[in-house]
Design an enzyme around this catalytic site. Structure first.
Site, mmCIF file in Angstrom:
data_model
loop_
_atom_site.group_PDB
_atom_site.id
_atom_site.type_symbol
_atom_site.label_atom_id
_atom_site.label_comp_id
_atom_site.label_asym_id
_atom_site.label_seq_id
_atom_site.Cartn_x
_atom_site.Cartn_y
_atom_site.Cartn_z
ATOM 1 N N HIS A 132 47.030 40.440 50.603
ATOM 2 C CA HIS A 132 46.920 39.573 49.418
ATOM 3 C C HIS A 132 46.127 40.347 48.362
ATOM 4 C CE1 HIS A 132 45.417 36.123 47.067
ATOM 5 N NE2 HIS A 132 46.370 35.402 47.623
ATOM 6 N N GLN A 212 44.689 32.879 56.256
ATOM 7 C CA GLN A 212 45.885 32.214 56.830
ATOM 8 C C GLN A 212 45.776 32.031 58.331
ATOM 9 O OE1 GLN A 212 48.326 30.907 55.096
ATOM 10 N NE2 GLN A 212 47.808 31.757 53.089
ATOM 11 N N CYS A 373 51.018 36.624 45.440
ATOM 12 C CA CYS A 373 49.839 37.506 45.313
ATOM 13 C C CYS A 373 49.937 38.700 46.262
ATOM 14 C CB CYS A 373 48.534 36.762 45.539
ATOM 15 S SG CYS A 373 48.233 35.478 44.318
#
Ligand code: PMP
Length: 415
Positions: A132, A212, A373
């Site tokens: 990310h 995540q 992203c």
């Protein structure tokens, strides 16, 4: 109970009951049923989290750490209790949990306070091609200031980290390894234990982006043996704008403060100031007290359901979703790693991801369309964007059905 009937090893989730915990799931969108499949961006919040935060403002609100009255004592107890809760969830000591605004701020804290003072010209930060932007740009900012650089490890065609390629990039110049535990775009679960073992064998510290991960798989920072672990409450059924950095105590002790202000000091004088103990040295200003309380309530919620049951539910759903999407003509999944979490990125040959997302929205299906992203990863796969459906504990086959119906509408409209 009949003794001859073996008990199931783990009670399956009662999906209807789980859904009833999330008021927003009953919210009509575009005049119909909501299929919320944008959990990688943010998850919805259960009643217990909403109640805990509401309770704080109604019954406990005061500033923390300066407790000379009852409410201030209540606020401090709740806020520091949240630190204990989060530490326990991650398997850390409470002094090793720094509250932040989320994963992004946690990584920036490590970049500016841990890494920058140690960087020399020519040094490298080894990341992966699936990070990310939050796990790329902070390293770019500090390496640029020191004449150092960020090096990306390659990603295979199915979206796994190329471990051999990663290994060849480890060098005496590597000052830090930074890697995501679960890719927000591909769903890939990276082999953190192996990465840590190999980096530590060369004396290189490791930062893991757990944004995540924490709502989907059990995490124990001591078992993983990581140096730094960053996470966000809002990806785990908690509030936005709040998160935590785990850092080994010896790192925190050695790191200088990053933000200056109230609460992070022991003494202040114009001749020079001294710093509070860890972790408070890194928590300048009035914190997001309700955020901490909401995060703790979210972790209580996850633990009450049980991460093994959550993971089993999401994996079954991932398998079902993979099979259903694979049957749609002209749809290509991006990211088919062997070890994968509940994230499905895809492109369709008939329509741009943005158009797919717009049509799905008309059918009440909330997905994300874009680069998520992860622009370098899009470049790696030669695509500008993907559609991403990302799963959480309250999703079910009916959500997938709604998604698939919407995708058939896309095909009808664009072919
Ligand atoms: N890393 C990953 C893998 C993410 O998915 C996200 C959020 N999309 C972040 C970092 C940043 O998290 P936050 O915006 O909560 O700081």
């Amino acid at each position: 109970m009949n003794a001859a009937v073996p008990r199931p090893a783990m009670a399956p989730l009662d999906l209807a009951r789980v859904r009833a915990d999330f008021p927003i799931l009953a919210e009509p969108v575009r005049g119909g049923r909501l299929a919320y499949l944008d959990n990688g961006a943010t998850t919805q919040k259960p009643e217990s989290v909403l109640r805990a935060m509401d309770h704080y403002y109604r019954h406990q609100n005061a500033n923390v750490h300066r407790a000379v009255h009852d409410l201030a004592e209540r606020a401090t107890t709740a806020y520091e209790g949240a630190r204990d809760r989060i530490a326990r969830y991650l398997g850390a000591a409470r002094e090793e949990i720094v509250f932040t605004r989320g994963t992004t701020e946690a990584i920036n804290l490590v970049a500016y306070s841990y890494l920058l003072p140690r960087l020399k010209a020519g040094d490298e930060v080894l990341v992966t091609g699936m990070e990310h932007h939050s796990n790329i740009v902070p390293w770019q900012l500090v390496t640029a200031a020191a004449g150092a650089r960020v090096v990306p490890a390659p990603v295979t065609d199915n979206g796994e980290l190329d471990l051999d390629g990663w290994r060849t990039l480890l060098s005496p110049r590597t000052r830090l390894v930074a890697v995501t535990q679960v890719s927000n775009t591909l769903g890939t679960v990276n082999p953190i234990e192996e990465i840590v073992r190999e980096a530590h064998a060369r004396g290189i510290p490791v930062l893991v982006d757990g944004a995540q991960a924490i709502a989907h798989l059990p995490v124990n920072v001591k078992a993983l043996d990581v140096d730094f672990y960053a996470c966000s409450a809002h990806k785990a059924y908690g509030p936005t704008g709040f998160g935590a950095l785990y850092a080994r105590r010896e790192h925190l002790e050695a790191m200088p403060p990053w933000h200056g202000g109230g609460d992070m000091i022991r003494t202040v004088a114009f001749e020079g100031s001294t710093w509070n103990d860890v972790p408070y040295k890194f928590e300048a200003g009035t914190p997001d007290i309700a955020g901490a309380i909401g995060f703790a309530a979210a972790l209580d919620y996850i633990d009450a359901l049980g991460l093994p049951a959550i993971a089993a539910h999401e994996h079954a759903l991932l398998d079902e979703a993979t099979a259903r999407l694979s049957e749609i003509p002209g749809l290509r999944l991006i990211g088919t790693a062997r070890n994968k979490g509940g994230i499905l990125s895809f492109v369709m040959d008939c329509a741009h991801p943005q158009d797919v997302g717009t049509v799905l929205d008309q059918s009440g299906v909330a997905v994300r369309a874009g680069h998520h992203c992860t622009m370098p990863l899009m470049k790696r796969f030669g695509i500008p964007a993907t559609v991403r459906a990302s799963l959480a504990v309250y999703n079910g086959s009916d959500d997938l059905q709604q998604l698939v119906r919407g995708l058939h509408t896309v095909r009808r409209l664009f072919t």
